[in-house]
Design an enzyme around this catalytic site. Structure first.
Site, PDB file in Angstrom:
ATOM      1  N   ALA A  50       0.875  -1.185   0.000  1.00  0.00           N
ATOM      2  CA  ALA A  50       0.000   0.000   0.000  1.00  0.00           C
ATOM      3  C   ALA A  50       0.909   1.231   0.000  1.00  0.00           C
ATOM      4  O   ALA A  50       0.823   2.094   0.872  1.00  0.00           O
ATOM      5  CB  ALA A  50      -0.970  -0.012   1.171  1.00  0.00           C
ATOM      6  N   LEU A  51       1.758   1.252  -1.002  1.00  0.00           N
ATOM      7  CA  LEU A  51       2.865   2.209  -1.016  1.00  0.00           C
ATOM      8  C   LEU A  51       2.401   3.641  -1.268  1.00  0.00           C
ATOM      9  O   LEU A  51       1.431   3.886  -1.973  1.00  0.00           O
ATOM     10  CB  LEU A  51       3.886   1.804  -2.097  1.00  0.00           C
ATOM     11  N   HIS A  55       7.177   5.716   1.364  1.00  0.00           N
ATOM     12  CA  HIS A  55       7.943   4.531   0.966  1.00  0.00           C
ATOM     13  C   HIS A  55       8.878   4.866  -0.201  1.00  0.00           C
ATOM     14  O   HIS A  55      10.039   4.447  -0.222  1.00  0.00           O
ATOM     15  CB  HIS A  55       6.997   3.415   0.502  1.00  0.00           C
ATOM     16  N   GLN A  79       3.549  -9.545  13.178  1.00  0.00           N
ATOM     17  CA  GLN A  79       3.685  -8.260  13.881  1.00  0.00           C
ATOM     18  C   GLN A  79       2.343  -7.610  14.184  1.00  0.00           C
ATOM     19  O   GLN A  79       2.293  -6.520  14.739  1.00  0.00           O
ATOM     20  CB  GLN A  79       4.595  -7.309  13.104  1.00  0.00           C
ATOM     21  N   GLY A 167      11.934   4.342   7.895  1.00  0.00           N
ATOM     22  CA  GLY A 167      11.390   5.676   8.107  1.00  0.00           C
ATOM     23  C   GLY A 167      11.300   6.031   9.586  1.00  0.00           C
ATOM     24  O   GLY A 167      10.877   5.200  10.401  1.00  0.00           O
ATOM     25  N   GLN A 173      10.394   1.620  16.018  1.00  0.00           N
ATOM     26  CA  GLN A 173      10.778   0.489  15.162  1.00  0.00           C
ATOM     27  C   GLN A 173      12.231   0.636  14.695  1.00  0.00           C
ATOM     28  O   GLN A 173      12.976  -0.343  14.631  1.00  0.00           O
ATOM     29  CB  GLN A 173       9.836   0.413  13.961  1.00  0.00           C
TER      30      GLN A 173
HETATM   31  P1  AMP Z   1       5.270  -0.027   6.301  1.00  0.00           P
HETATM   32  O1  AMP Z   1       4.914  -0.434   4.915  1.00  0.00           O
HETATM   33  O2  AMP Z   1       4.247   0.814   6.977  1.00  0.00           O
HETATM   34  O3  AMP Z   1       5.748  -1.203   7.130  1.00  0.00           O
HETATM   35  O4  AMP Z   1       6.529   0.926   6.165  1.00  0.00           O
HETATM   36  C1  AMP Z   1       7.681   0.528   5.457  1.00  0.00           C
HETATM   37  C2  AMP Z   1       8.752   1.542   5.716  1.00  0.00           C
HETATM   38  O5  AMP Z   1       8.312   2.828   5.254  1.00  0.00           O
HETATM   39  C3  AMP Z   1       9.072   1.708   7.213  1.00  0.00           C
HETATM   40  O6  AMP Z   1      10.473   1.849   7.382  1.00  0.00           O
HETATM   41  C4  AMP Z   1       8.327   2.976   7.562  1.00  0.00           C
HETATM   42  O7  AMP Z   1       8.877   3.659   8.667  1.00  0.00           O
HETATM   43  C5  AMP Z   1       8.480   3.780   6.287  1.00  0.00           C
HETATM   44  N1  AMP Z   1       7.450   4.819   6.216  1.00  0.00           N
HETATM   45  C6  AMP Z   1       6.137   4.684   6.475  1.00  0.00           C
HETATM   46  N2  AMP Z   1       5.501   5.878   6.370  1.00  0.00           N
HETATM   47  C7  AMP Z   1       6.455   6.793   6.060  1.00  0.00           C
HETATM   48  C8  AMP Z   1       6.439   8.192   5.822  1.00  0.00           C
HETATM   49  N3  AMP Z   1       5.323   8.902   5.921  1.00  0.00           N
HETATM   50  N4  AMP Z   1       7.610   8.812   5.514  1.00  0.00           N
HETATM   51  C9  AMP Z   1       8.761   8.093   5.428  1.00  0.00           C
HETATM   52  N5  AMP Z   1       8.837   6.761   5.634  1.00  0.00           N
HETATM   53  C10 AMP Z   1       7.707   6.109   5.948  1.00  0.00           C
END
Ligand code: AMP
Length: 303
Positions: A50-51, A55, A79, A167, A173
């Site tokens: 759900a990028l 991301h 998780q 992120g 995390q």
């Molecule tokens: P997720 O798909 O939510 O597990 O996130 C994958 C990676 O994207 C993780 O390292 C998150 O911290 C990073 N991430 C999620 N949202 C953001 C954002 N708004 N800005 C930057 N990085 C993000």
């Protein structure tokens, strides 16, 4: 922890055209071995799909520093401490593939649950994360960070990246993964990248897709709450500040898990501020069914 540099274009010779899509660990290892033989460094971005632009900003940072970039999309069941949250996690795979292709990823790894957990999910290794998993998200989502470590550890073993991009949106995390890297004695370099926000301040998140119009309108109050902590921070006790911010967020229609201020460098709790220690404000709150998190370093202009 290294911090990502500015996003910029890659030299043309590193611009590999078609993205490779791989679903099995054996194919992944085989393909990456050929890159490694050519001494090309590998930058890795793990995601749950759900990028969004957040991301993609991690991928851009990875591309700036590595000729080979690997992105994984895997909704990791271990998780999720709440089955409903796992089932409702947004999935937008064809759009994800398009976004990653446009952004120039070398390889998309798309494993199944059976591929990632061939022995099932019972009797898994336990990671000694110490107090990091007893506070904030650790306290409110029991087992969550053990699950994060399960998947990140496996992915690090499979991809063997030189650089890992995560992120700071998920502040705790990042600290947990830093600890995991130490526990594994892994040579990978962790880069923590800044949070991408919508124009109204809402941190980009896959979970934002689950907000209805009314909830979406309310959601930026979380960032406003963090800004409130930042602008009202003063040396002395911190409790009054977090209590008022919690009250504001509750009155704005949220069910608050926590509004907290911790030491930014190690997430240790702090009750009195000396005027110097780096602090981070962290919020977790529900808008009806959807749980949102965000954070802001309070006494440094880095976010
Ligand atoms: P997720 O798909 O939510 O597990 O996130 C994958 C990676 O994207 C993780 O390292 C998150 O911290 C990073 N991430 C999620 N949202 C953001 C954002 N708004 N800005 C930057 N990085 C993000």
């Amino acid at each position: 922890m290294a911090i990502c540099g500015r996003v910029g274009p890659l030299p043309a010779e590193t611009n590999l055209s078609a993205m490779i899509l791989i679903k099995t660990v054996s194919q992944l290892k085989q393909t990456l071995a050929s890159f490694r033989r050519s001494e090309l460094t590998i930058g890795f971005v793990p995601t749950m799909g759900a990028l969004h632009e957040g991301h993609i900003s991690l991928l851009q940072a990875a591309r700036q520093e590595n000729p080979i970039t690997v992105v994984s999309v895997f909704v990791n069941p271990t998780q999720f401490n709440n089955a409903g949250d796992f089932e409702k996690y947004p999935q937008t795979l064809s759009q994800d593939i398009r976004l990653l292709e446009e952004a120039g990823a070398t390889l998309l790894f798309l494993p199944s649950v059976a591929e990632m957990y061939p022995q099932g999910t019972a009797d898994m290794e336990h990671y000694a994360l110490g107090f990091l998993e007893t506070v904030l998200e650790g306290a409110y989502r029991p087992g969550h960070f053990q699950g994060v470590c399960q998947v990140v550890s496996r992915l690090l073993d499979q991809v063997e990246p030189d650089h890992l991009y995560m992120g700071s949106k998920d502040y705790q995390q990042c600290m947990v993964v830093k600890k995991l890297i130490e526990l594994k004695n892994s040579p990978v370099v962790l880069h923590t990248c800044p949070t991408r926000r919508e124009t109204d301040g809402l941190a980009m998140s896959s979970r934002n897709l689950r907000l209805n119009a009314e909830e979406r309108e309310k959601a930026p109050a979380i960032y406003q709450c963090l800004q409130y902590l930042q602008s009202n921070l003063q040396p002395g006790p911190l409790q009054g500040l977090t209590e008022t911010a919690t009250q504001n967020l509750t009155e704005a229609g949220f069910k608050v898990d926590y509004v907290a201020i911790h030491q930014a460098d190690n997430l240790a709790p702090i009750t009195q501020w000396d005027g110097h220690t780096r602090l981070v404000g962290l919020v977790a709150a529900y808008l009806n069914e959807v749980r949102l998190i965000d954070n802001l370093v309070l006494n440094e202009n880095i976010d």
